[in-house]
Design an enzyme around this catalytic site. Structure first.
Site, PDB file in Angstrom:
ATOM      1  N   LYS A 152     -18.030  81.356  22.632  1.00 24.24           N
ATOM      2  CA  LYS A 152     -19.018  80.487  23.005  1.00 24.24           C
ATOM      3  C   LYS A 152     -20.015  81.088  24.178  1.00 24.24           C
ATOM      4  CE  LYS A 152     -17.583  79.083  20.187  1.00 24.24           C
ATOM      5  NZ  LYS A 152     -16.255  79.290  19.123  1.00 24.24           N
ATOM      6  N   GLY A 212     -15.748  89.045   6.171  1.00 27.09           N
ATOM      7  CA  GLY A 212     -15.021  87.902   6.165  1.00 27.09           C
ATOM      8  C   GLY A 212     -16.136  86.802   6.576  1.00 27.09           C
ATOM      9  N   ILE A 239     -15.069  82.760  12.496  1.00 27.68           N
ATOM     10  CA  ILE A 239     -14.849  83.665  13.086  1.00 27.68           C
ATOM     11  C   ILE A 239     -16.096  84.913  12.972  1.00 27.68           C
ATOM     12  CG2 ILE A 239     -13.906  85.436  14.380  1.00 27.68           C
ATOM     13  CD1 ILE A 239     -11.523  83.706  14.306  1.00 27.68           C
ATOM     14  N   ALA A 293     -12.741  90.181  10.184  1.00 30.06           N
ATOM     15  CA  ALA A 293     -12.477  88.711  10.434  1.00 30.06           C
ATOM     16  C   ALA A 293     -12.156  87.922   9.237  1.00 30.06           C
ATOM     17  CB  ALA A 293     -14.000  88.007  10.992  1.00 30.06           C
ATOM     18  N   GLY A 308      -9.357  86.244   8.927  1.00 35.46           N
ATOM     19  CA  GLY A 308      -8.266  85.204   8.990  1.00 35.46           C
ATOM     20  C   GLY A 308      -7.193  85.595  10.290  1.00 35.46           C
ATOM     21  N   ALA A 360      -8.254  74.770  18.544  1.00 39.68           N
ATOM     22  CA  ALA A 360      -7.542  74.587  19.736  1.00 39.68           C
ATOM     23  C   ALA A 360      -7.415  73.162  20.008  1.00 39.68           C
ATOM     24  CB  ALA A 360      -8.482  74.886  20.889  1.00 39.68           C
ATOM     25  N   HIS A 380     -33.340  56.295  22.148  1.00 37.06           N
ATOM     26  CA  HIS A 380     -34.265  56.726  21.387  1.00 37.06           C
ATOM     27  C   HIS A 380     -35.133  57.611  22.573  1.00 37.06           C
ATOM     28  CE1 HIS A 380     -37.850  57.744  18.836  1.00 37.06           C
ATOM     29  NE2 HIS A 380     -38.552  57.056  20.060  1.00 37.06           N
TER      30      HIS A 380
HETATM   31  P1  FAD Z   1      -2.773  80.579  21.253  1.00 34.76           P
HETATM   32  O1  FAD Z   1      -3.966  80.260  21.865  1.00 34.76           O
HETATM   33  O2  FAD Z   1      -2.657  81.737  20.319  1.00 34.76           O
HETATM   34  O3  FAD Z   1      -1.635  80.876  22.401  1.00 34.76           O
HETATM   35  C1  FAD Z   1      -0.335  81.187  22.253  1.00 34.76           C
HETATM   36  C2  FAD Z   1       0.118  82.099  23.408  1.00 34.76           C
HETATM   37  O4  FAD Z   1       1.507  82.208  23.289  1.00 34.76           O
HETATM   38  C3  FAD Z   1      -0.550  83.348  23.779  1.00 34.76           C
HETATM   39  O5  FAD Z   1      -1.219  83.169  25.039  1.00 34.76           O
HETATM   40  C4  FAD Z   1       0.463  84.457  23.599  1.00 34.76           C
HETATM   41  O6  FAD Z   1       0.314  85.378  24.414  1.00 34.76           O
HETATM   42  C5  FAD Z   1       1.931  83.575  24.064  1.00 34.76           C
HETATM   43  N1  FAD Z   1       2.991  83.946  23.180  1.00 34.76           N
HETATM   44  C6  FAD Z   1       3.266  84.365  22.017  1.00 34.76           C
HETATM   45  N2  FAD Z   1       4.451  84.553  21.812  1.00 34.76           N
HETATM   46  C7  FAD Z   1       5.110  84.861  22.876  1.00 34.76           C
HETATM   47  C8  FAD Z   1       6.469  84.605  23.537  1.00 34.76           C
HETATM   48  N3  FAD Z   1       7.298  85.273  22.592  1.00 34.76           N
HETATM   49  N4  FAD Z   1       6.704  84.646  24.830  1.00 34.76           N
HETATM   50  C9  FAD Z   1       5.764  84.381  25.698  1.00 34.76           C
HETATM   51  N5  FAD Z   1       4.566  83.824  25.251  1.00 34.76           N
HETATM   52  C10 FAD Z   1       4.111  84.156  24.105  1.00 34.76           C
HETATM   53  N6  FAD Z   1     -10.682  77.147  17.928  1.00 34.76           N
HETATM   54  C11 FAD Z   1     -11.467  75.929  18.132  1.00 34.76           C
HETATM   55  O7  FAD Z   1     -11.113  74.776  18.135  1.00 34.76           O
HETATM   56  N7  FAD Z   1     -12.850  76.230  18.592  1.00 34.76           N
HETATM   57  C12 FAD Z   1     -13.431  77.285  18.552  1.00 34.76           C
HETATM   58  O8  FAD Z   1     -14.577  77.354  19.070  1.00 34.76           O
HETATM   59  C13 FAD Z   1     -12.621  78.334  18.259  1.00 34.76           C
HETATM   60  N8  FAD Z   1     -13.197  79.697  18.342  1.00 34.76           N
HETATM   61  C14 FAD Z   1     -12.525  80.595  18.310  1.00 34.76           C
HETATM   62  C15 FAD Z   1     -12.947  81.978  18.281  1.00 34.76           C
HETATM   63  C16 FAD Z   1     -12.107  83.361  18.210  1.00 34.76           C
HETATM   64  C17 FAD Z   1     -13.194  84.327  18.156  1.00 34.76           C
HETATM   65  C18 FAD Z   1     -10.842  82.844  17.979  1.00 34.76           C
HETATM   66  C19 FAD Z   1     -10.194  84.241  17.695  1.00 34.76           C
HETATM   67  C20 FAD Z   1     -10.440  81.753  17.631  1.00 34.76           C
HETATM   68  C21 FAD Z   1     -11.090  80.567  17.839  1.00 34.76           C
HETATM   69  N9  FAD Z   1     -10.360  79.330  17.961  1.00 34.76           N
HETATM   70  C22 FAD Z   1     -11.052  78.179  17.944  1.00 34.76           C
HETATM   71  C23 FAD Z   1      -9.148  79.097  17.515  1.00 34.76           C
HETATM   72  C24 FAD Z   1      -8.190  78.840  18.646  1.00 34.76           C
HETATM   73  O9  FAD Z   1      -8.301  80.059  19.579  1.00 34.76           O
HETATM   74  C25 FAD Z   1      -6.745  78.591  18.339  1.00 34.76           C
HETATM   75  O10 FAD Z   1      -6.678  77.699  17.530  1.00 34.76           O
HETATM   76  C26 FAD Z   1      -5.737  78.070  19.468  1.00 34.76           C
HETATM   77  O11 FAD Z   1      -6.076  79.024  20.529  1.00 34.76           O
HETATM   78  C27 FAD Z   1      -4.584  77.954  19.204  1.00 34.76           C
HETATM   79  O12 FAD Z   1      -3.846  77.678  20.150  1.00 34.76           O
HETATM   80  P2  FAD Z   1      -2.026  77.763  20.049  1.00 34.76           P
HETATM   81  O13 FAD Z   1      -1.862  77.339  21.705  1.00 34.76           O
HETATM   82  O14 FAD Z   1      -1.512  77.452  19.106  1.00 34.76           O
HETATM   83  O15 FAD Z   1      -2.110  79.551  20.434  1.00 34.76           O
HETATM   84  P1  AMP Z   2     -11.275  82.749   7.700  1.00 34.23           P
HETATM   85  O1  AMP Z   2      -9.806  82.659   7.314  1.00 34.23           O
HETATM   86  O2  AMP Z   2     -11.753  81.363   7.490  1.00 34.23           O
HETATM   87  O3  AMP Z   2     -11.365  83.196   8.787  1.00 34.23           O
HETATM   88  O4  AMP Z   2     -11.719  83.646   6.677  1.00 34.23           O
HETATM   89  C1  AMP Z   2     -11.559  84.842   6.498  1.00 34.23           C
HETATM   90  C2  AMP Z   2     -12.332  85.253   5.070  1.00 34.23           C
HETATM   91  O5  AMP Z   2     -12.318  86.557   4.924  1.00 34.23           O
HETATM   92  C3  AMP Z   2     -11.903  84.461   3.980  1.00 34.23           C
HETATM   93  O6  AMP Z   2     -13.211  83.831   3.586  1.00 34.23           O
HETATM   94  C4  AMP Z   2     -11.608  85.561   2.859  1.00 34.23           C
HETATM   95  O7  AMP Z   2     -11.927  85.265   1.636  1.00 34.23           O
HETATM   96  C5  AMP Z   2     -12.307  86.845   3.600  1.00 34.23           C
HETATM   97  N1  AMP Z   2     -11.682  88.159   3.107  1.00 34.23           N
HETATM   98  C6  AMP Z   2     -10.434  88.319   3.217  1.00 34.23           C
HETATM   99  N2  AMP Z   2     -10.225  89.963   2.838  1.00 34.23           N
HETATM  100  C7  AMP Z   2     -11.274  90.101   2.286  1.00 34.23           C
HETATM  101  C8  AMP Z   2     -11.645  91.630   1.824  1.00 34.23           C
HETATM  102  N3  AMP Z   2     -10.996  92.488   1.772  1.00 34.23           N
HETATM  103  N4  AMP Z   2     -13.016  91.902   1.750  1.00 34.23           N
HETATM  104  C9  AMP Z   2     -14.118  90.837   2.011  1.00 34.23           C
HETATM  105  N5  AMP Z   2     -13.584  89.664   2.309  1.00 34.23           N
HETATM  106  C10 AMP Z   2     -12.464  89.311   2.667  1.00 34.23           C
END
Ligand code: FAD
Ligand code: AMP
Length: 478
Positions: A58, A188, A192, A276, A278, A327, A451
């Site tokens: 963001k 993808g 993301i 990207a 998934g 998140a 408004h």
């Molecule tokens: P995580 O945030 O993945 O945290 C897990 C933590 O556990 C990590 O710090 C890791 O180091 C730690 N860990 C793992 N295994 C171990 C272990 N064995 N011992 C100690 N520590 C460990 N979501 C939104 O809602 N809004 C958004 O705008 C958004 N934007 C995103 C943009 C990007 C580029 C990405 C990649 C993700 C985005 N997400 C967004 C998704 C969001 O980041 C995740 O859904 C969220 O972080 C999940 O939270 P979590 O606590 O389950 O796991």
């Molecule tokens: P998301 O899981 O929402 O982050 O989206 C990931 C996207 O990547 C999905 O829409 C998939 O269809 C797409 N995807 C996965 N593998 C491939 C690939 N080999 N080529 C093009 N798109 C892909």
């Protein structure tokens, strides 16, 4: 003697850190294990979201949007800014500063709430014991009355495009480009891919998104997905649907990507490629073979609606379990589990988790899509209101998109709110609040909205459900 906690949380992402704070607030002796080392070589809390996910993406989206506006959006207001430039390194450094602030803030919250931070890798053993292997390699075992697994997720790798974090990057690498790539490929067209593609497109990259599916944004309402494709394409993103990437070759700091589409095999050369496709749950070295915790068929930790695993007293939350990888979903599961451990009867409403894509305009929704409701045989009334008819949107020169409210035809209860347009995320949250309280479209229509606001578009769309919109001709007559 083995130290004992009421609650040990493994992982300090938005699931784990929120669960730990809530548990401590409820009077439980709580520890949280985290292994992630941030850019400064120190333990950084906040997980994917704060370090390499929601927040840094963001920050870059906001910076790149300001640059883009200065270039393309100022002239209409009579503002000339002929020499606008972008210092990518400064933009990325600002992003890093925000991450540092927020992750440091979580550490402060741990101290303020009395959460013990255990730095290192956590592993669940049998009998609710947790082994923490510190950065020095030494392992300490703790006893826990309750364990919360919150290990999150990591990007999916695909063999046709192995990530080297130089030319072929994942979402983490794409947050750290030091210059604007002239050409950028994104594999993808998910949330993301579209967000990161937008960042670099706004800064001048020629961006091509390759998506294997024929359908764009299949989880969104069809009308919203169609509008999003139109708007993003107009912004310059080349979105190729039905294009499956089958290979890549890196040579001289460029990558040639091979993909197949309806016309057969194609090749395209990019300066950078973002994979990207998934995310997948992190369970590596998390569970000892005799921990008793089981995974589901997709590799997520198996849990019920209350995030209880197959072992009593062991819970799992966030991206490592079924459901939306978001998140706010992780955090609310963390709160629910902490409260249940403390003896409360907390539950979560999985039907009302809002989704947001932070493109411009934003795309957001809560509840069901029109196509899903039709497939279920539910008769619905639909009201839409375009931002082109909103005075506030006109004032802001931000008129693309619309609000769509879907209500049950029999009861008028709102079943879905879908928005593409300015402040979509905030508008959808208003819908979510109403829906949580069982609002009807008529209820929303009877409320007084300030408004001029973007929110009035929600008001008008709710009125339109029953043919009562004021500032647009109604399709449905009363
Ligand atoms: P995580 O945030 O993945 O945290 C897990 C933590 O556990 C990590 O710090 C890791 O180091 C730690 N860990 C793992 N295994 C171990 C272990 N064995 N011992 C100690 N520590 C460990 N979501 C939104 O809602 N809004 C958004 O705008 C958004 N934007 C995103 C943009 C990007 C580029 C990405 C990649 C993700 C985005 N997400 C967004 C998704 C969001 O980041 C995740 O859904 C969220 O972080 C999940 O939270 P979590 O606590 O389950 O796991
Ligand atoms: P998301 O899981 O929402 O982050 O989206 C990931 C996207 O990547 C999905 O829409 C998939 O269809 C797409 N995807 C996965 N593998 C491939 C690939 N080999 N080529 C093009 N798109 C892909």
């Amino acid at each position: 003697m083995t130290q004992k906690f009421d609650v040990v949380v493994i992982g300090a992402g938005p699931g784990g850190y929120v669960a730990a704070i809530k548990a401590a607030q409820l009077g439980l002796k709580t520890a949280c294990v985290e292994k992630y080392q941030g850019k400064e070589g120190k333990t950084a809390l906040g997980g994917t979201c704060l370090n390499v996910g929601c927040i840094p993406s963001k920050a870059l989206l906001d910076s790149s949007y300001k640059y883009h506006e200065a270039h393309e959006g100022f002239a209409i207001h009579g503002i000339t800014a002929p020499n606008v430039t972008i210092d990518v390194k400064a933009m990325v450094a600002r992003k890093d500063g925000i991450v540092k602030n927020l992750t440091g803030g979580v550490a402060t919250l741990f101290k303020a709430n009395g959460v013990t931070l255990l730095e290192g890798h956590g592993k669940l053993l049998a009998n609710k014991q947790v082994e923490v292997t510190g950065l020095d390699g030494k392992a300490v075992v703790y006893d826990a009355e309750n364990v919360i697994l919150a290990s999150g997720s990591r990007p999916v790798d695909i063999p046709p495009a192995p990530v080297d974090q130089d030319v072929i990057v994942d979402s983490t690498g794409a947050l750290d480009f030091q210059a604007v790539p002239k050409t950028l490929g994104v594999i993808g067209a998910g949330v993301i891919g579209l967000e990161l593609g937008s960042v670099w497109a706004r800064l001048g990259s020629e961006v091509t998104v390759l998506e294997a599916l024929d359908k764009f944004l299949p989880a969104a309402d069809d009308a919203v997905a169609k509008e999003a494709l139109k708007i993003l394409t107009k912004q310059g993103l080349k979105i190729k649907l039905g294009a499956r990437v089958t290979g890549s070759a890196v040579k001289k700091k460029q990558v040639t990507v091979t993909y197949t589409d309806a016309e057969g095999e194609q090749k395209q050369v990019f300066d950078k490629l973002i994979v990207a496709v998934g995310r997948r749950p992190v369970t590596t070295e998390l569970l000892a073979s005799d921990s008793g915790v089981t995974l589901d068929e997709r590799g997520f930790i198996f849990v019920d609606d209350h995030c209880t695993t197959s072992v009593p007293g062991v819970y799992a939350i966030g991206d490592v379990v079924r459901g939306a990888m978001l998140a706010h979903k992780a955090s609310e599961e963390g709160v629910m589990v902490a409260e249940r451990i403390a003896g409360h009867k907390a539950q979560m409403n999985y039907d009302l988790i809002p989704s947001v894509i932070y493109t411009h305009p934003e795309i957001a929704w809560v509840g069901k899509t029109e196509q899903a409701l039709k497939a279920e045989g539910v008769a619905v009334n639909v009201g839409t209101f375009p931002f082109a008819a909103s005075g506030r949107a006109m004032a802001a020169n931000d008129t693309a998109g619309f609000v769509k409210v879907i209500a049950d035809a029999k009861t008028d209860r709102v079943l879905g709110v879908h928005v593409i347009g300015p402040a979509a995320a905030e508008l959808v949250q208003q819908g979510a609040i109403g829906m949580e309280f069982g609002t009807s479209a008529e209820d929303l229509g009877m409320m007084v909205f300030s408004h001029p606001t973007m929110s009035e578009a929600l008001h008008e769309a709710a009125l339109a459900v029953n043919g009562g919109a004021i500032h647009i001709a109604n399709r449905k007559k009363r």
